[in-house]
Scaffold this active site. Structure first.
Site, PDB file in Angstrom:
ATOM      1  N   LYS A   1       0.846  -1.204   0.000  1.00  0.00           N
ATOM      2  CA  LYS A   1       0.000   0.000   0.000  1.00  0.00           C
ATOM      3  C   LYS A   1       0.880   1.253   0.000  1.00  0.00           C
ATOM      4  CE  LYS A   1      -3.214   2.473   3.048  1.00  0.00           C
ATOM      5  NZ  LYS A   1      -4.464   2.467   2.276  1.00  0.00           N
TER       6      LYS A   1
ATOM      7  N   SER B   1     -19.954   9.878   4.466  1.00  0.00           N
ATOM      8  CA  SER B   1     -18.603  10.234   4.902  1.00  0.00           C
ATOM      9  C   SER B   1     -18.007  11.303   3.996  1.00  0.00           C
ATOM     10  CB  SER B   1     -17.703   8.997   4.904  1.00  0.00           C
ATOM     11  OG  SER B   1     -17.626   8.434   3.622  1.00  0.00           O
TER      12      SER B   1
ATOM     13  N   CYS C   1     -21.247   6.482  -3.550  1.00  0.00           N
ATOM     14  CA  CYS C   1     -20.748   5.881  -2.311  1.00  0.00           C
ATOM     15  C   CYS C   1     -20.209   6.994  -1.410  1.00  0.00           C
ATOM     16  CB  CYS C   1     -19.668   4.851  -2.637  1.00  0.00           C
ATOM     17  SG  CYS C   1     -19.444   3.607  -1.356  1.00  0.00           S
TER      18      CYS C   1
ATOM     19  N   CYS D   1     -23.730  -0.655  -1.901  1.00  0.00           N
ATOM     20  CA  CYS D   1     -22.547  -0.381  -2.739  1.00  0.00           C
ATOM     21  C   CYS D   1     -22.478  -1.286  -3.944  1.00  0.00           C
ATOM     22  CB  CYS D   1     -21.274  -0.609  -1.949  1.00  0.00           C
ATOM     23  SG  CYS D   1     -20.994   0.627  -0.719  1.00  0.00           S
TER      24      CYS D   1
ATOM     25  N   TRP E   1     -18.653  -7.613   7.658  1.00  0.00           N
ATOM     26  CA  TRP E   1     -17.342  -6.978   7.598  1.00  0.00           C
ATOM     27  C   TRP E   1     -16.544  -7.146   8.880  1.00  0.00           C
ATOM     28  CZ3 TRP E   1     -18.530  -1.885   4.419  1.00  0.00           C
ATOM     29  CH2 TRP E   1     -18.814  -2.273   3.099  1.00  0.00           C
TER      30      TRP E   1
ATOM     31  N   HIS F   1     -15.133   6.039  -6.655  1.00  0.00           N
ATOM     32  CA  HIS F   1     -13.967   5.168  -6.470  1.00  0.00           C
ATOM     33  C   HIS F   1     -12.771   5.619  -7.285  1.00  0.00           C
ATOM     34  CE1 HIS F   1     -17.554   2.840  -5.426  1.00  0.00           C
ATOM     35  NE2 HIS F   1     -16.808   2.425  -4.439  1.00  0.00           N
TER      36      HIS F   1
ATOM     37  N   HIS G   1     -28.105   2.420   2.185  1.00  0.00           N
ATOM     38  CA  HIS G   1     -27.195   2.545   1.051  1.00  0.00           C
ATOM     39  C   HIS G   1     -26.641   1.181   0.678  1.00  0.00           C
ATOM     40  CE1 HIS G   1     -23.972   3.763  -1.534  1.00  0.00           C
ATOM     41  NE2 HIS G   1     -23.084   3.222  -0.725  1.00  0.00           N
TER      42      HIS G   1
HETATM   43 ZN   LIG Z   1     -21.145   2.510  -1.033  1.00  0.00          ZN
END
Ligand SMILES: [Zn+2]
Length: 764
Positions: A19, A442, A735, A652, A570, A703, A650
């Site tokens: 990363k 967010s 998103c 995704c 998750w 994204h 929501h």
């Molecule tokens: Zn989403």
């Protein structure tokens, strides 16, 4: 002697090295040589660690800088037209396919991402049509096989199988109407043959060829393709181990066992019951059976006694030489090593086993069933017995009050007080215009926010100083939204480290890790909490922040919660009680939070279930049972409020065709969904079924850092309105915005608000 194997390993590095280096590369702070160097170090470490743990078959070719399916497309020259002729290096073309590119006059969107089977990993969907010219741009499994060989380590290269690859692909926009990617099999096989024969020439004894599509219902449709393709491949390849994982083969095992393959891998973690059928199917063939007895998905220690029983059954039927003890799937889905965890108690550490520990587990189990007299093996077996027994003791001490509350849930707790039409009227108190604009919740998690959180963690700032900082962030998010003219505001979630972790940390029943990252997609890694005991809410979790945000503005503020199914999916769940029971416990905790938000004057409350779909079982026959309890737990968490409170959810993703009635059944007042990358297929589905509540299909893709223009968004709204009732349309991104920077966020949202204004002027 029974061999052991690991099917694939996390490629992120023990300290998220990949990363760090790819993000530095994207930011122009390092070069391609450095990326290659860091990648080589991570691969070397993985191979060496697996070798030291005594694993017989060590994978290579499973490494990736972003996504292994994308690697495959790049290697096989399945590069969509829009990425041609941009004057980019192969590495930059690869990253452009992964995440889009908007720089130096180049403006291309990213490819579509999809969930990898039923996991939390996402892959880049290959785009194909008849014009594709497959050729081997590079032989990645060969390169990595040689790389390991140079270090003195013999590996078993991993290749994504041709039928699974094509089955996961989609048609390009230019493809003719009836085009099916699987029709390209005859065209792609010569490239596979080249790849495999090169591996054979390099001295690879085995190749692991992944065909997980065989555990889905779709798998059975490809029988004729398997029967025609594999003999062709086998003729030129090293010994092929055909691997299936994440589920059960069912009757597919019958035609697979007739293929001239040298080995077959089955997942006995997800489907231990398929062992007998598999043994019967291969017994009269020379096929080696690889037994996936150590989970690649669960962080819990393997119960050796159960795994040994399965292995012994196979050994008595087939003999030691025809059995391999393996991880059930790649261990990509679990963190690298427990050794990085310094804050878990000794008791907790004793419950778990991460990727490296799983490698030791397969090696130990293989040694035990081979009759090893080694004292270390005997000690490991005894230690496992003790650990498993201790955990069983812990499980008995569950929270009785939580279990009693679940047992006394009544049917009326699942339903809102009035039907949607009545609620729609009551919700006029929100005073929203037509085509209300909003976001998914967010806002960018900036460096400053992450630093403040880190400082709090280290004790460098006080709780009070952190609170002040968060309040300022919320205030600036509110002012920003007012300034650009959004209608339904959010507080921006600066206090949330992660949409699941945040809640896990505030609920009883979870434990947290320091360094247990797993790859979600590309350089996005997540650190799922682990559910270890019964779940309950200690005190309100979000109310204070939402209330504060609402106090700053006269516009309505949305409360933001993560739904029970998503928290469950998750997190790493318990394996001793059902997922349904865990979701019900979560739903009751969230129901209390939803009601507290309403009581605090919050008029809209969003309970996100982005992970509802990915929890779908791979086999259709198992869907109803899952969707039934999953849908019920969402309803249980949201249905406690009055008619005037607007509930949102929501999602995704955009595949609703097959679960539509269940989405309708959730009865959220507004749903927002990903739409920007899947064209209008999705909207069509909603039209077709007649969705009756408010809906906000995403009008741009978050994204990618690419900024959409307002005309581009107008076009999307226009296209949506050809299908959807204009009084029910919300305008929002597809998103949350936490991974984006402020600059592109502001520019994109300004376009969005302008486009909504245009819609208000142009539609009556
Ligand atoms: Zn989403």
């Amino acid at each position: 002697m029974v061999a052991s194997s690991v099917l694939g390993f996390p490629r992120i590095g023990p300290n998220r090295e990949i990363k760090k280096v790819v993000e530095a590369y994207w930011a122009g702070k390092t070069n391609a040589e450095e990326v290659t160097k860091v990648a080589a170090e991570v691969k070397k470490l993985n191979w060496t660690e697996l070798q030291q743990r005594g694993v017989t078959y060590i994978p290579s070719g499973d490494f990736s800088l972003y996504d292994h399916v994308l690697d495959h497309s790049a290697a096989f020259n399945a590069i969509p037209k829009r990425y041609h002729g941009l004057g980019l290096s192969p590495l930059d073309t690869y990253f452009a396919m992964a995440r889009g590119r908007q720089a130096d006059g180049v403006d291309v969107p990213a490819g579509e991402m999809k969930k990898w089977f039923d996991s939390n990993y996402h892959f880049l969907v290959p785009e194909l049509d008849d014009a594709v010219e497959f050729k081997l741009n590079f032989n990645k499994p060969l390169e990595e096989f040689n790389e390991a060989k140079a270090l003195g380590i013999t590996t078993r290269p991993v290749v994504l199988g041709p039928i699974t690859y094509l089955a996961l692909s989609k048609a390009t926009k230019e493809a003719k109407a009836d085009f099916e990617p699987i029709s390209l099999l005859p065209k792609i096989l010569p490239v596979y043959k080249q790849l495999l024969s090169e591996l054979k020439a390099a001295g690879a004894e085995w190749v692991q060829i992944d065909e997980p599509i065989l555990v889905t219902d779709k798998g059975a449709n490809f029988e004729s393709q398997y029967v025609s393709a594999y003999p062709d491949l086998v003729a030129v390849a090293p010994k092929l181990l055909l691997t299936t994982f994440y589920g059960r083969l069912e009757s597919n095992v019958n035609f697979i066992a007739k293929l001239p393959i040298a080995g077959l891998h089955i997942d006995l973690d997800r489907a231990p019951e398929q062992l007998e059928k598999a043994i019967n199917a291969v017994s009269s063939t020379p096929i080696v059976l690889s037994l996936g007895v150590v989970s690649g998905r669960s962080v819990w220690k393997t119960d050796f006694s159960a795994a040994i029983k399965l292995a012994e059954k196979a050994i008595s039927a087939l003999g030691e030489d025809r059995v391999i003890v393996a991880t059930a799937s790649t261990v990509l889905h679990i963190p690298v090593t427990l050794a990085s965890e310094k804050k878990l108690t000794e008791e907790q550490k004793d419950w778990f086993s991460f990727a490296l520990e799983k490698a030791s587990e397969v090696a130990t189990i293989a040694a035990v069933v081979s009759g090893s007299q080694d004292a270390a093996v005997a000690a490991a077996l005894e230690a496992n017995r003790t650990s498993i027994a201790k955990r069983r003791d812990f499980e008995k001490n569950s929270d009785d009050s939580v279990r009693k509350r679940v047992a006394s849930i009544t049917p009326d707790q699942y339903e809102r007080k009035s039907p949607f039409a009545v609620r729609l009227d009551a919700q006029k108190v929100l005073n929203l215009p037509k085509f209300p604009t909003t976001t998914i919740g967010s806002f960018p998690q900036t460096k400053e926010i992450r630093q403040a959180r880190a400082k709090l963690g280290k004790g460098e700032i006080s709780e009070g100083e952190y609170e002040e900082f968060i309040k300022k962030e919320i205030e600036s998010a509110v002012r920003f939204q007012e300034k650009i003219g959004l209608d339904l505001l959010v507080h921006g979630e600066p206090e949330r480290n992660d949409m699941v972790q945040y809640f896990g940390e505030r609920l009883s029943g979870f434990v947290f890790t320091q360094n247990a990252w797993v790859q979600s997609y590309g350089s996005r890694y997540v650190r799922p909490p682990i559910i270890v005991s019964d779940v309950s809410r200690k005190e309100p979790m979000t109310v204070r922040w939402s209330q504060y945000a609402q106090s700053l503005t006269s516009k309505p503020m949305k409360g933001m919660l993560t739904g029970p199914v998503t928290i469950l999916n998750w997190s790493f769940p318990r394996v001793d009680i059902s997922r349904e029971l865990q979701a019900q416990q979560l739903a009751l905790a969230l129901r209390d939070e939803v009601c507290d938000l309403e009581a605090a004057g919050i008029k809209a409350i969003q309970v996100d279930e982005p992970a509802l779909r990915e929890g779908l079982p791979l086999r259709r026959a198992d869907w109803d049972s899952y969707l039934n309890w999953a849908g019920n737990t969402f309803k249980l968490s949201t249905a406690g409020v009055g008619d005037h409170t607007q509930t949102h959810s929501h999602f995704c993703y955009s595949d609703f065709d097959d679960i539509f009635p269940q989405i309708q059944r959730l009865d959220a007042d507004v749903i927002s969904i990903e739409a920007s990358k899947s064209d209008m297929k999705l909207i069509n589905t909603f039209k077709h079924y007649g969705y009756s509540n408010n809906i906000g299909p995403g009008v741009y893709d978050v994204h990618s850092p690419r900024v959409p223009g307002d005309v581009e968004i107008q076009e999307r709204i226009k296209a949506m309105l050809a299908y959807l009732d204009q009084s029910l349309l919300y305008v929002n991104p597809d998103c949350g915005l936490k991974t984006r920077g402020w600059k592109e966020t502001e520019a994109s949202l300004v376009s969005l608000v302008q486009a909504a204004r245009w819609a208000r002027e142009n539609y009556v």
